[in-house]
Design a protein around this motif. Structure first.
Motif, PDB file in Angstrom:
ATOM      1  N   TRP B  54       0.868  -1.171   0.000  1.00 25.08           N
ATOM      2  CA  TRP B  54       0.000   0.000   0.000  1.00 25.08           C
ATOM      3  C   TRP B  54       0.904   1.219   0.000  1.00 25.08           C
ATOM      4  O   TRP B  54       1.580   1.458   0.983  1.00 25.08           O
ATOM      5  CB  TRP B  54      -0.844  -0.087   1.280  1.00 25.08           C
ATOM      6  CG  TRP B  54      -2.001   0.835   1.324  1.00 25.08           C
ATOM      7  CD1 TRP B  54      -1.953   2.173   1.583  1.00 25.08           C
ATOM      8  CD2 TRP B  54      -3.367   0.502   1.154  1.00 25.08           C
ATOM      9  NE1 TRP B  54      -3.214   2.688   1.556  1.00 25.08           N
ATOM     10  CE2 TRP B  54      -4.100   1.685   1.301  1.00 25.08           C
ATOM     11  CE3 TRP B  54      -4.047  -0.686   0.885  1.00 25.08           C
ATOM     12  CZ2 TRP B  54      -5.492   1.725   1.194  1.00 25.08           C
ATOM     13  CZ3 TRP B  54      -5.413  -0.634   0.792  1.00 25.08           C
ATOM     14  CH2 TRP B  54      -6.127   0.560   0.937  1.00 25.08           C
ATOM     15  N   SER B  57      -0.565   6.543  -2.630  1.00 23.26           N
ATOM     16  CA  SER B  57      -1.763   6.792  -3.448  1.00 23.26           C
ATOM     17  C   SER B  57      -2.746   5.629  -3.380  1.00 23.26           C
ATOM     18  O   SER B  57      -3.610   5.499  -4.234  1.00 23.26           O
ATOM     19  CB  SER B  57      -1.344   7.023  -4.903  1.00 23.26           C
ATOM     20  OG  SER B  57      -0.868   5.813  -5.442  1.00 23.26           O
ATOM     21  N   GLY B  58      -2.590   4.771  -2.388  1.00 26.52           N
ATOM     22  CA  GLY B  58      -3.515   3.649  -2.294  1.00 26.52           C
ATOM     23  C   GLY B  58      -2.817   2.351  -2.666  1.00 26.52           C
ATOM     24  O   GLY B  58      -1.592   2.279  -2.680  1.00 26.52           O
ATOM     25  N   PRO B  59      -3.608   1.342  -2.996  1.00 20.95           N
ATOM     26  CA  PRO B  59      -3.028   0.026  -3.238  1.00 20.95           C
ATOM     27  C   PRO B  59      -2.225  -0.017  -4.537  1.00 20.95           C
ATOM     28  O   PRO B  59      -2.558   0.665  -5.497  1.00 20.95           O
ATOM     29  CB  PRO B  59      -4.252  -0.880  -3.338  1.00 20.95           C
ATOM     30  CG  PRO B  59      -5.370   0.013  -3.691  1.00 20.95           C
ATOM     31  CD  PRO B  59      -5.066   1.339  -3.115  1.00 20.95           C
TER      32      PRO B  59
END
Lengths: 503, 179
Positions: B54, B57-59
């Motif tokens: 992660w 910017s997210g996953p």
């Protein structure tokens, strides 16, 4: 009454010679598909989808949805005349329909089945006409987090409310979602799970999988059975039709109840199968003489048929308004939308008014035309069953191959189709449901995109799924449905503790 | 009623009902679960390589598929135990010998059809499949089989290649006719 004006506009889109012709072709093909062993709604639509690739979207969806209505009508013919339910949702129709046919009342039973199908669909279409525009205009305000929450809700309700073993539903769904991940990742541009193969680069096409899962596997399954049958096909005279229709008002409670059950179960992913059984059982429970059910009672035909068709039609409501299919067939139609270059979801109502209202108008017209068609041509369609399966099976295989190849002009897809055929056959036999798999395949990419866009928007904070009342409510509801069996059990135990004396 | 017609369809090659079982549902269940477990392992490893963590910017690209592999693997493992525990359901017949023979009767021709399609084109392969299947498996008279296959293939060719412009793989025969 904006919906009414738009609907009228939809009819004008529809009332051209070419569209009406396609509609008839669709209905006839659909009834064929419904009558023939080894084919049914989803398979028929999947196999015939390639026919529509070069049409404009409105003609295409009109023809495909008519295939669907036709298949729904056709299923009733075989269940009543031969005690062979063409589809799982026609099983409840055989309980009273077949005894009626044996008593020489086949024409009456068929009229009852077709008429109640018509009533059920009509209720659901009315619901769609007035509810779908409202839901979609509401959903226009949705951002990525809301959409992901709705997708999550769909997936969770399958796991929580499905009747199959939970781990099998999860396997089916996880596998479907995984397969959609194969190929180029749309956000980062990285390659995933391709293992250096150029064929996997394009990803696994949803329709190829569906043609294999439903078309090829169904032939394998049908071959296992003994395909002999014996029965009478009777024409329906006007006198019988009028007699049944005169009696209709007596059964208004049954019809209304079944329509309601059907609409409800169609929108939620309960499906037509559950609806038809529930409709039948409730009609039986509320009847004065319950023993006469199963011995050829006309109500026993009205109840399941109305519910099954209401549900089959209502399944298109979430597909149109939110881009989430309520049934396997709706999922395939959704796949078709993407092939024709339309983006399913609430924007459809804004950007493609002609398409949406043409489709809704075709639901009205298709059901009326279908009703007349089946009432007049039952003996012809019943004699289709005389064609030996050995002639039909290779034709279905060829149609499947054409369908699978036509999507991307790739030989690799033919092999994939074959593989999915075997997978579908094995899965069906060991009880892994295919509906969650289909749903995951069609929604997987969009669910992941919505999730990751939401994450980019919030800077990686999961709290975005509870950031406002709406999205929080949907997310919480989704989680509640996922664990519904546990919650239900807990409530049951609390209930028991509160009133122990009653046991 | 005058329009009453009797419909009787016989199935001369129907599978015998007393045929012995080839495999039980339980066995197949376990085998499928093991295969799925292996698939989850292979795909999981690939996603782990792609990146399953992660970042800001997210996953990452492999995040979703990796955890799906974990879920798939866990559900398959559970499936193995569930299949072993529920002995009554596991003892049910998956397929009898006669049924398997019939299934192969349609599967093997389909496989041959797919192979032939690459060399002869779809339409010739379709003619051979339909005629051959009707004649050999369905025991339908040869002339009927050939005629039906020809009409069906011709109808398909006209519908897809000419009317709807859906282009199918073609072989030497079509080339000889200039398509």
């Amino acid at each position: 009454m904006e919906a009414f004006g738009l609907l009228l506009h939809g009819f004008t889109v529809l009332l051209t010679g070419k569209t009406l012709l396609l509609m008839m072709v669709g209905l006839v093909l659909g009834i064929f598909v419904g009558v023939l062993p080894g084919l049914g709604g989803p398979n028929g639509v999947a196999i015939l989808l390639p026919l529509t690739f070069t049409m404009d979207p409105t003609s295409a969806i009109v023809m495909l949805s008519c295939i669907y209505w036709g298949a729904l009508f056709g299923g009733a013919i075989t269940s009543i005349l031969f005690n062979i339910p063409g589809e799982a949702w026609s099983v409840a129709t055989t309980f009273d329909g077949y005894p009626m046919a044996q008593q020489g009342r086949a024409a009456e039973a068929l009229t009852a089945a077709f008429t109640s199908s018509f009533i059920g669909s009509l209720c659901a279409v009315l619901l769609i006409t007035f509810l779908a525009p409202m839901i979609s205009s509401f959903a226009l305000r949705f951002g990525p987090p809301e959409f992901f929450a709705v997708y999550l809700l769909t997936f969770c309700s399958f796991v929580g409310l499905g009747r199959e073993a939970k781990h099998k539903t999860i396997i089916s769904m996880a596998l479907g979602l995984l397969l959609t991940g194969i190929g180029m990742d749309t956000i980062s541009g990285q390659l995933r799970m391709t293992f250096g193969s150029t064929d996997l680069l394009r990803g696994i096409n949803f329709l190829v999988a569906v043609i294999g899962l439903f078309g090829i596997s169904e032939i394998l399954l049908t071959m296992e059975e003994r395909l002999a049958l014996r029965g009478h096909a009777a024409g329906i005279s006007l006198r019988v039709i009028l007699k049944v229709w005169m009696d209709l008002p007596k059964y208004w409670v049954t019809l209304l109840r079944s329509s309601f059950i059907g609409c409800w179960l169609g929108i939620t992913p309960g499906g037509a199968i559950a609806a038809s059984f529930m409709g039948y059982n409730l009609a039986k429970r509320f009847a004065k003489d319950q023993d006469s059910f199963g011995k050829g009672r006309i109500e026993g035909v009205f109840a399941p048929e109305t519910a099954a068709h209401a549900s089959g039609t209502a399944a298109l409501l979430p597909m149109l308004a939110l881009g989430i299919p309520g049934s396997g067939t709706a999922a395939i139609l959704l796949g078709g939308l993407m092939v024709w270059g339309l983006n399913p979801g609430p924007l459809l109502f804004v950007e493609h008014k002609d398409f949406v209202w043409g489709l809704i108008a075709s639901m009205y017209l298709g059901n009326v035309v279908g009703l007349v068609l089946v009432l007049t041509t039952v003996p012809i369609f019943a004699s289709v069953l005389r064609v030996p399966f050995a002639a039909i099976a290779p034709m279905i295989v060829v149609s499947c191959a054409i369908g699978a190849y036509a999507i991307q002009n790739a030989m690799f897809d033919i092999w994939l189709m074959l593989l999915f055929g075997v997978v579908g056959y094995v899965f069906k036999k060991i009880g892994i449901p295919l509906a969650p798999f289909t749903l995951a395949l069609v929604l997987g990419n969009r669910a992941e995109d919505a999730f990751r866009q939401a994450m980019i928007g919030s800077g990686g904070d999961l709290g975005v799924f509870w950031s406002n009342g709406l999205v929080g409510f949907i997310t919480t509801l989704a989680l509640a449905l996922l664990f519904w069996p546990l919650i239900d059990k807990a409530f049951g135990r609390i209930g028991q503790m509160l009133r122990p004396a009653k046991a | 009623m005058s329009s009453d017609i009797e419909i009787v369809v016989e199935d001369p090659t129907a599978p015998e009902t007393d045929s012995p079982a080839v495999a039980s549902t339980g066995t197949v269940d376990v085998v499928v679960s093991l295969l799925l477990l292996a698939l989850a392992g292979v795909l999981g490893y690939d996603n782990w390589r792609t990146g399953m963590s992660w970042d800001e910017s997210g996953p990452q690209a492999g995040y979703f598929p990796f955890y799906l592999c974990v879920i798939l693997g866990a559900a398959s493992l559970y499936g193995i135990f569930a299949a072993r525990r529920n002995r009554a359901a596991a003892a049910e017949t998956f397929v009898t010998r006669a049924q398997l023979r019939r299934v192969l009767q349609v599967f093997v021709p389909t496989l041959l059809f797919c192979v032939m399609m690459q060399f002869l084109g779809l339409y010739v392969a379709s003619f051979l499949l339909t005629a051959g299947f009707m004649w050999l498996v369905g025991r339908i008279a040869l002339w009927k089989s050939l005629l039906t296959a020809f009409i069906f293939t011709a109808a398909m060719f006209v519908t897809f290649d000419i009317a709807f412009d859906v282009i199918m793989p073609k072989g030497p025969l079509e080339a000889a006719f200039g398509y």
